[in-house]
Design an enzyme around this catalytic site. Structure first.
Site, mmCIF file in Angstrom:
data_model
loop_
_atom_site.group_PDB
_atom_site.id
_atom_site.type_symbol
_atom_site.label_atom_id
_atom_site.label_comp_id
_atom_site.label_asym_id
_atom_site.label_seq_id
_atom_site.Cartn_x
_atom_site.Cartn_y
_atom_site.Cartn_z
ATOM 1 C CG ASP A 245 -5.889 48.843 1.805
ATOM 2 O OD1 ASP A 245 -5.448 48.330 0.969
ATOM 3 O OD2 ASP A 245 -6.978 49.994 2.091
ATOM 4 C CG ASP B 71 -16.651 55.897 2.935
ATOM 5 O OD1 ASP B 71 -15.532 55.975 2.292
ATOM 6 O OD2 ASP B 71 -16.868 54.854 3.738
ATOM 7 C CG HIS C 189 -12.398 54.668 2.122
ATOM 8 N ND1 HIS C 189 -13.430 53.497 2.144
ATOM 9 C CD2 HIS C 189 -12.016 54.375 0.856
ATOM 10 C CE1 HIS C 189 -13.409 52.760 1.192
ATOM 11 N NE2 HIS C 189 -12.514 53.438 0.252
ATOM 12 C CD GLU D 136 -14.530 52.896 5.492
ATOM 13 O OE1 GLU D 136 -14.631 54.018 4.773
ATOM 14 O OE2 GLU D 136 -14.758 51.500 4.946
#
Ligand code: PGA
Length: 260
Positions: A67, A136, A138, A143
């Site tokens: 990414d 979280d 991801h 996400e």
């Protein structure tokens, strides 16, 4: 399910994974390594640098990063292009042209996802993909809510991720709002997934990914769909796993020939 290896600390994890990658590169100098950013994979990169110093030739490998942030000025030290070059390209003596990172420039962003998918396809995919996991859940910047079929595309970061990553910037206001990230569908095409996590802060995300329901609400759980996924974690990150005793038992009785 994924194979879970519980190690003493991140140094041991880094050495273990780097040794495995080095063996693969010796067998196939044109190996393709999927690289991740964040602090988690750094021990692996230190391990790979040690392997390079010990004489392993990495110059024929190709890398694909997961990414990139959108909109950071070219050369920004926290752009993932800069991080990957600092941590991987330079220490391993790679030609920068062999190290692919999604185009996060404001001009290129609309087509960045498609172009990256095309580059991955033209190259023939990734042999081993290194992964961290966010608090979280991801994977890369997918996400919660990301489709398991998703491909490389622009995503909006959660505020939790922006807060987690603010430590790399002067303030949270400087953390970009958007990124270009490989999709879960892209990641699942890699030949072998190696997910690392360290510290208690990752224990819930690891438990959700490894033992929780397979759900877009927990992107990390996508690894349960992969035929060859290895999870390398320390005791703290393993502390919420229900079947930790079984993983330790399997690890102690792991056939020598098997590798990771
Ligand atoms: P970290 O990030 O390695 O910096 O904890 C992991 C991730 O967000 O995937």
């Amino acid at each position: 399910m994924a194979e879970v290896l519980i190690v003493k600390n991140k140094e041991e994890a880094g050495a273990l994974v780097a040794e495995h990658i080095a063996a693969k590169v010796k067998a196939n100098p044109a190996f393709t390594l999927g690289v991740a950013t964040g602090s988690t994979p750094l021990p692996v990169y230190r391990g790979l640098a040690a392997q390079a110093e010990a004489g392993v030739d990495f110059s024929g490998i190709t890398c694909f990063a997961l990414d990139e942030y959108v909109g950071l000025p070219a050369g920004h030290p926290e752009s993932y292009r800069a991080v990957v070059d600092r941590e991987v390209t330079e220490p391993l003596g790679l030609d920068v042209a062999r190290v692919n990172v999604p185009d996060g420039s404001a001009d290129g962003v609309q087509t960045a996802g498609e172009r990256y998918e095309e580059a991955l396809r033209a190259h023939g995919g990734v042999d081993l993909q290194l992964l961290g996991i966010g608090t979280d859940g991801h994977l890369a910047f997918n996400e919660p809510g990301s489709s398991f079929g998703s491909l490389t595309r622009v995503k909006t970061l959660t505020e939790q991720t922006r807060e987690d990553n603010a430590r790399f910037f002067d303030s949270i206001d400087d953390v970009p709002m958007h990124c270009v990230t490989q999709g879960l569908g892209t990641i699942l095409r890699a030949g072998h997934l190696v997910m690392l996590a360290f510290g208690e802060g990752k224990a819930d995300a690891v438990a959700g990914a490894v033992e929780g329901a397979v759900s877009a609400s927990m992107p990390g759980s996508a690894i349960q769909l992969h035929a060859h996924a290895t999870v390398v974690i320390d005791e703290a990150a393993a502390s919420k796993l229900k079947f930790a005793d079984y993983y330790r038992h399997a690890q102690r009785n792991k056939p020598d020939w098997q590798g990771i």
